[in-house]
Design a protein around this motif. Structure first.
Motif, mmCIF file in Angstrom:
data_model
loop_
_atom_site.group_PDB
_atom_site.id
_atom_site.type_symbol
_atom_site.label_atom_id
_atom_site.label_comp_id
_atom_site.label_asym_id
_atom_site.label_seq_id
_atom_site.Cartn_x
_atom_site.Cartn_y
_atom_site.Cartn_z
ATOM 1 N N ASP A 193 3.532 -5.114 -0.348
ATOM 2 C CA ASP A 193 2.869 -4.765 -1.604
ATOM 3 C C ASP A 193 1.368 -4.695 -1.345
ATOM 4 O O ASP A 193 0.720 -5.708 -1.096
ATOM 5 C CB ASP A 193 3.183 -5.819 -2.671
ATOM 6 C CG ASP A 193 2.671 -5.442 -4.059
ATOM 7 O OD1 ASP A 193 1.752 -4.587 -4.151
ATOM 8 O OD2 ASP A 193 3.177 -6.003 -5.034
ATOM 9 N N PHE A 194 0.836 -3.501 -1.391
ATOM 10 C CA PHE A 194 -0.581 -3.266 -1.093
ATOM 11 C C PHE A 194 -1.503 -4.099 -1.984
ATOM 12 O O PHE A 194 -2.580 -4.499 -1.576
ATOM 13 C CB PHE A 194 -0.900 -1.776 -1.239
ATOM 14 C CG PHE A 194 -2.304 -1.424 -0.864
ATOM 15 C CD1 PHE A 194 -3.260 -1.167 -1.826
ATOM 16 C CD2 PHE A 194 -2.673 -1.391 0.476
ATOM 17 C CE1 PHE A 194 -4.559 -0.858 -1.477
ATOM 18 C CE2 PHE A 194 -3.977 -1.088 0.842
ATOM 19 C CZ PHE A 194 -4.915 -0.816 -0.142
ATOM 20 N N VAL B 183 -5.384 -5.973 -1.508
ATOM 21 C CA VAL B 183 -6.555 -5.560 -2.283
ATOM 22 C C VAL B 183 -6.315 -5.857 -3.764
ATOM 23 O O VAL B 183 -5.360 -5.369 -4.346
ATOM 24 C CB VAL B 183 -6.811 -4.041 -2.117
ATOM 25 C CG1 VAL B 183 -7.980 -3.591 -2.958
ATOM 26 C CG2 VAL B 183 -7.016 -3.696 -0.663
ATOM 27 N N GLY B 184 -7.159 -6.677 -4.341
ATOM 28 C CA GLY B 184 -7.161 -6.845 -5.785
ATOM 29 C C GLY B 184 -6.306 -7.959 -6.354
ATOM 30 O O GLY B 184 -6.551 -8.408 -7.455
ATOM 31 N N ASP C 118 -4.684 -11.795 -6.611
ATOM 32 C CA ASP C 118 -5.062 -13.179 -6.316
ATOM 33 C C ASP C 118 -4.381 -13.614 -5.020
ATOM 34 O O ASP C 118 -3.159 -13.547 -4.892
ATOM 35 C CB ASP C 118 -4.621 -14.077 -7.478
ATOM 36 C CG ASP C 118 -4.971 -15.544 -7.299
ATOM 37 O OD1 ASP C 118 -5.489 -15.919 -6.222
ATOM 38 O OD2 ASP C 118 -4.718 -16.306 -8.235
ATOM 39 N N LYS C 119 -5.151 -14.064 -4.048
ATOM 40 C CA LYS C 119 -4.618 -14.469 -2.741
ATOM 41 C C LYS C 119 -3.697 -15.685 -2.854
ATOM 42 O O LYS C 119 -2.901 -15.941 -1.963
ATOM 43 C CB LYS C 119 -5.761 -14.778 -1.756
ATOM 44 C CG LYS C 119 -6.685 -13.607 -1.502
ATOM 45 C CD LYS C 119 -5.961 -12.475 -0.805
ATOM 46 C CE LYS C 119 -6.931 -11.351 -0.499
ATOM 47 N NZ LYS C 119 -6.385 -10.048 -0.654
ATOM 48 N N ASN C 120 -3.817 -16.428 -3.934
ATOM 49 C CA ASN C 120 -2.979 -17.615 -4.147
ATOM 50 C C ASN C 120 -1.810 -17.346 -5.084
ATOM 51 O O ASN C 120 -1.200 -18.285 -5.596
ATOM 52 C CB ASN C 120 -3.832 -18.759 -4.706
ATOM 53 C CG ASN C 120 -4.907 -19.169 -3.741
ATOM 54 O OD1 ASN C 120 -4.651 -19.329 -2.552
ATOM 55 N ND2 ASN C 120 -6.120 -19.321 -4.239
ATOM 56 N N LYS C 121 -1.501 -16.082 -5.321
ATOM 57 C CA LYS C 121 -0.470 -15.725 -6.289
ATOM 58 C C LYS C 121 0.869 -16.407 -5.998
ATOM 59 O O LYS C 121 1.500 -16.967 -6.894
ATOM 60 C CB LYS C 121 -0.268 -14.210 -6.333
ATOM 61 C CG LYS C 121 0.753 -13.775 -7.356
ATOM 62 C CD LYS C 121 0.807 -12.280 -7.502
ATOM 63 C CE LYS C 121 1.757 -11.911 -8.640
ATOM 64 N NZ LYS C 121 1.552 -10.552 -9.081
ATOM 65 N N ILE C 122 1.293 -16.386 -4.743
ATOM 66 C CA ILE C 122 2.588 -16.964 -4.393
ATOM 67 C C ILE C 122 2.574 -18.472 -4.632
ATOM 68 O O ILE C 122 3.497 -19.018 -5.249
ATOM 69 C CB ILE C 122 2.966 -16.604 -2.946
ATOM 70 C CG1 ILE C 122 3.171 -15.078 -2.854
ATOM 71 C CG2 ILE C 122 4.202 -17.363 -2.485
ATOM 72 C CD1 ILE C 122 3.286 -14.542 -1.449
#
Length: 182
Positions: free
Chosen positions: A119-120, A124-125, A127-131
């Motif tokens: 998932d691109f 980009v864009g 949240d890096k902590n989404k998982i």
């Protein structure tokens, strides 16, 4: 934001009928609700074959299912497909982690990450902590979701938050999984 997915026999008819009955809802709903409509056949295909890994990926995570299916056979088939999807997620994640000992959190992070691979937006864009933001506050719900499935793939629970796996356990679970009839 609330995400809804409607699994219906015929998505085009569903939209046509729903617009006629609730045309004023559409402009308001898009501000509060993101929704999708999918056929039962495509839903089943994504759960069992990971054709798109869209709904199957969403169902790797704890969700609230509002089931209005009255057909017992259809309900059984969809429940089997959802269980098959969870088994596939556990087996795939165990193989990707490729460790003898993992924590429960590591497993759930890997499972959750499956649907974001490629998932691109994660580059980009997003949240890096989404998982982590999905998994950490929901560990109990993940444990409830995967309790039955994990018993098929895990050799032994070392502590309440640590899992020890073996290749034998993965192979055995894979054999069990391949015998699931859908």
């Amino acid at each position: 934001m609330l995400d809804l997915v409607f699994v219906v026999k015929d998505p085009k008819s569903w939209h046509r009928d729903n617009i006629q009955r609730h045309s004023t809802h559409y402009s308001f709903l898009k501000l509060l609700i993101k929704y999708g409509v999918i056929s039962v056949q495509d839903f089943h295909k994504d759960l069992t074959d990971w054709e798109w890994l869209y709904l199957s990926g969403r169902l790797h995570k704890p969700v609230l299912i509002l089931d209005t299916t009255t057909n017992a056979d259809k309900k059984t088939i969809l429940n089997q497909a959802m269980e098959y999807n969870l088994k596939s997620a556990v087996l795939c994640s165990l193989l990707l982690l490729n460790k003898n000992k993992i924590t429960e959190e590591e497993l759930y992070l890997q499972i959750t990450g499956l649907s974001f691979m490629g998932d691109f937006r994660m580059i980009v864009g997003e949240d890096k902590n989404k998982i982590e933001n999905i998994v950490v506050p929901n560990l109990i719900r993940f444990r409830q979701l995967y309790s039955h499935t994990m018993s098929l793939a895990i050799t032994s629970i070392v502590t309440s938050s640590s899992i020890k796996q073996s290749i034998k356990g993965i192979v055995t679970a894979g054999k069990l999984q391949s015998n699931v009839s859908l």
